[in-house]
Design a protein around this motif. Structure first.
Motif, PDB file in Angstrom:
ATOM      1  N   ARG A 382       0.851  -1.184   0.000  1.00  0.00           N
ATOM      2  CA  ARG A 382       0.000   0.000   0.000  1.00  0.00           C
ATOM      3  C   ARG A 382       0.889   1.236   0.000  1.00  0.00           C
ATOM      4  O   ARG A 382       1.964   1.257   0.618  1.00  0.00           O
ATOM      5  N   SER A 384       2.033   4.920   1.145  1.00  0.00           N
ATOM      6  CA  SER A 384       1.931   5.639   2.411  1.00  0.00           C
ATOM      7  C   SER A 384       2.753   6.918   2.337  1.00  0.00           C
ATOM      8  O   SER A 384       3.544   7.116   1.405  1.00  0.00           O
ATOM      9  N   ILE A 400     -11.260   6.392  -2.258  1.00  0.00           N
ATOM     10  CA  ILE A 400     -10.383   7.026  -3.224  1.00  0.00           C
ATOM     11  C   ILE A 400     -10.398   6.217  -4.515  1.00  0.00           C
ATOM     12  O   ILE A 400     -10.531   4.995  -4.494  1.00  0.00           O
ATOM     13  N   TYR A 402      -8.549   5.807  -8.653  1.00  0.00           N
ATOM     14  CA  TYR A 402      -7.269   6.009  -9.320  1.00  0.00           C
ATOM     15  C   TYR A 402      -7.440   5.741 -10.807  1.00  0.00           C
ATOM     16  O   TYR A 402      -7.960   4.680 -11.201  1.00  0.00           O
ATOM     17  N   LEU A 407      -5.147  10.367  -8.147  1.00  0.00           N
ATOM     18  CA  LEU A 407      -6.110   9.901  -7.157  1.00  0.00           C
ATOM     19  C   LEU A 407      -7.155  10.985  -6.949  1.00  0.00           C
ATOM     20  O   LEU A 407      -6.814  12.186  -6.875  1.00  0.00           O
ATOM     21  N   LEU A 418      -8.485   6.255   1.559  1.00  0.00           N
ATOM     22  CA  LEU A 418      -7.379   7.067   2.050  1.00  0.00           C
ATOM     23  C   LEU A 418      -7.633   7.365   3.520  1.00  0.00           C
ATOM     24  O   LEU A 418      -8.719   7.822   3.892  1.00  0.00           O
ATOM     25  N   LYS A 430      -2.121   6.762   4.401  1.00  0.00           N
ATOM     26  CA  LYS A 430      -1.981   5.527   3.637  1.00  0.00           C
ATOM     27  C   LYS A 430      -3.272   5.267   2.869  1.00  0.00           C
ATOM     28  O   LYS A 430      -4.314   5.876   3.158  1.00  0.00           O
ATOM     29  N   ILE A 431      -3.200   4.375   1.900  1.00  0.00           N
ATOM     30  CA  ILE A 431      -4.399   3.846   1.269  1.00  0.00           C
ATOM     31  C   ILE A 431      -4.581   2.432   1.803  1.00  0.00           C
ATOM     32  O   ILE A 431      -3.747   1.552   1.553  1.00  0.00           O
ATOM     33  N   CYS A 434      -5.968  -1.343   0.014  1.00  0.00           N
ATOM     34  CA  CYS A 434      -5.559  -0.897  -1.312  1.00  0.00           C
ATOM     35  C   CYS A 434      -5.846  -2.007  -2.313  1.00  0.00           C
ATOM     36  O   CYS A 434      -5.238  -3.076  -2.257  1.00  0.00           O
ATOM     37  N   ASN A 447       2.200   5.644  -5.355  1.00  0.00           N
ATOM     38  CA  ASN A 447       2.605   6.422  -4.181  1.00  0.00           C
ATOM     39  C   ASN A 447       2.828   7.887  -4.541  1.00  0.00           C
ATOM     40  O   ASN A 447       2.471   8.800  -3.785  1.00  0.00           O
ATOM     41  N   LEU A 450      -0.463   9.475  -4.597  1.00  0.00           N
ATOM     42  CA  LEU A 450      -0.956   9.744  -3.244  1.00  0.00           C
ATOM     43  C   LEU A 450      -0.393  11.053  -2.706  1.00  0.00           C
ATOM     44  O   LEU A 450      -1.125  11.895  -2.166  1.00  0.00           O
ATOM     45  N   HIS A 453      -1.957  14.007  -4.321  1.00  0.00           N
ATOM     46  CA  HIS A 453      -3.307  14.230  -3.782  1.00  0.00           C
ATOM     47  C   HIS A 453      -3.242  14.915  -2.417  1.00  0.00           C
ATOM     48  O   HIS A 453      -4.023  15.846  -2.147  1.00  0.00           O
TER      49      HIS A 453
END
Length: 472
Positions: A382, A384, A400, A402, A407, A418, A430-431, A434, A447, A450, A453
């Motif tokens: 995942r 982070s 979330i 993608y 994202l 998320l 983190k997601i 995931c 990542n 993420l 975002h």
């Protein structure tokens, strides 16, 4: 004729559950103290120990991101860490914190476990050489293991274990020597400077600097001069950041597992690396996988023979155009170990504690390697983010989506959430869960999305970050 001893099939759930129960038996019915650490990070441990009939007390440094233990499942005592500005500073104070607790926290612990039957089960950043408040420490590690993580020691260890590694130079923190080493070792992308562990363990890339020109040299020198005595200089290694992990089983060899991708992102403009999540979704070429496993086996055997080592370790490095090149050694159950251990966290947690404590496990390296097919079948990973000095304003959790590049927040469940929350040093996000990756996928691009975002939603300041290229 000698009897042939067959390896246990630990990929079989019934077999593995029986071994886990045996490894966990020494905790059954005893009080257990956890931490200090983020409360959400203790949720799984609380569940495991409660199932063993243990009463549990958690020294919590904050709630963190994700579910916390249910009300009534444990006693939670808040402990304030000194103000810190980085992951390195935070982990450095953990051992000192448990050994210098204020009187009201000591009183709470003694009231929880008045007969002193309890065990501390803590992180590898707390040493287990001495008891804490008269109670044995498990889940930590000896100070001698911690000392092996000094990056100034790694290259001699690779050489002693017969592991191919990049050219390097270790310099005193003197500008002229560092500049000369930089000119000698630079690749087209420059060099990387890494600081020693003079004042304690460093991690999370906090003591790593990417140097490409004289301005970078000046900035890196200004950082290291008050913090280190020596700096290692190595040419920039291009390729996929990754790691390989093993367990040293005393008298029974070194078990080695599968590669893990490290989502270490690059900030070209600011010459920095940003650490993200880890993943077993990625697959290097088969020959590289086996070369990495062979390197880990040699390192584990060397640690056992020359440092009386037991338990988990990991080798971080880069899969370059010329193959895997190691960069640092983690003599603990690192985040990469936790990633491969996701097939059965309870088994690996009790195994690591038993090995480091010198408890006979009855297992061999071959037994542990029987888990490889399970690790390959059940991928985990995942993205982070750790924000240092930047809060996100409380706790946030939402679905979330993608599109392969960006994202976006969704108003409907997507199977991926998320989760972000403030921590003592800033925030963690983190997601989780995931569901955005497939076997063979790289984690690093996800990542990077993420962090972009988080910049857009919370002004976290990560900036323009890129994934490293796959050169194999």
């Amino acid at each position: 004729m000698k009897d042939v001893v067959m390896a246990l099939d630990l990929a079989d759930d019934t077999t593995r559950d029986a071994v886990t129960a045996r490894l966990a038996a020494r905790y059954a019915g005893r009080p257990v103290l956890l931490g200090p650490g983020i409360l959400a990070g203790c949720t799984g441990l609380v569940e495991r120990f409660v199932a063993l009939g243990c009463r549990v007390l958690v020294l919590s440094t904050g709630d963190g991101a994700g579910p916390v233990p249910p009300d009534g499942s444990c006693t939670v005592v808040e402990v304030d860490l000194p103000p810190t500005a980085s992951m390195t500073e935070e982990v450095r104070v953990l051992d000192r914190t448990v050994r210098t607790l204020p009187s009201h926290l000591v009183d709470a612990i003694e009231a929880f476990d008045p007969q002193r039957r309890g065990l501390w089960h803590t992180s590898p950043f707390v040493t287990d050489d001495e008891p804490v408040l008269g109670r044995p420490v498990t889940g930590g590690r000896p100070a001698s293991y911690l000392a092996l993580e000094d990056k100034m020691l790694a290259d001699d260890l690779w050489a002693a274990a017969g592991v191919e590694h990049a050219p390097y130079r270790i310099c005193p923190v003197e500008r002229a020597e560092l500049a000369a080493a930089t000119r000698t070792l630079a690749t087209t992308r420059g060099v990387v400077w890494s600081g020693d562990a003079r004042d304690g363990l460093n991690g999370g890339g906090n003591f790593v600097r990417w140097v490409r020109d004289t301005d970078d040299e000046a900035a890196a020198f200004a950082f290291f001069a008050p913090r280190c005595d020596r700096v290692r200089v190595v040419g920039f290694l291009d390729g996929v950041p990754c790691s390989i992990h093993g367990f040293v089983v005393p008298g029974a060899g070194t078990a080695v597992f599968r590669p893990v991708e490290l989502a270490i992102l690059r900030d070209e403009a600011r010459r920095r690396f940003v650490y993200g999540g880890l993943s077993t979704w990625w697959d290097p070429p088969a020959a590289d996988r086996e070369a990495m496993r062979a390197a880990a086996r040699r390192v584990g055997d060397h640690l056992a023979a020359h440092h009386d080592y037991r338990g988990a370790f990991g080798i971080d490095g880069v899969l370059t155009h010329d193959g895997f090149r190691p960069t640092e050694l983690n003599t603990r159950a690192s985040a990469g170990v936790s990633t491969i251990a996701s097939v059965d966290p309870a088994f690996f947690s009790f195994l690591q504690a038993a090995l480091v404590s010198g408890v006979e496990t009855g297992l061999s390296a071959a037994d542990l390697e029987s888990l490889l097919p399970l690790m390959d079948a059940h991928r985990h990973g995942r993205p982070s983010a750790v924000g240092q000095g930047v809060p996100v304003g409380g706790t946030h959790s939402y679905p979330i989506s993608y599109d392969g590049a960006r994202l976006t927040r969704s108003e409907q469940p997507t199977g991926s959430d998320l989760v972000a929350a403030d921590t003592p040093i800033g925030f963690f996000a983190k997601i989780d869960p995931c569901t955005l990756l497939e076997p063979g996928d790289r984690l690093a691009p996800l990542n990077a999305a993420l962090l972009a975002h988080l910049d857009a939603a919370y002004d976290t300041g990560f900036g323009d970050l890129q994934a490293a290229p796959d050169l194999r």
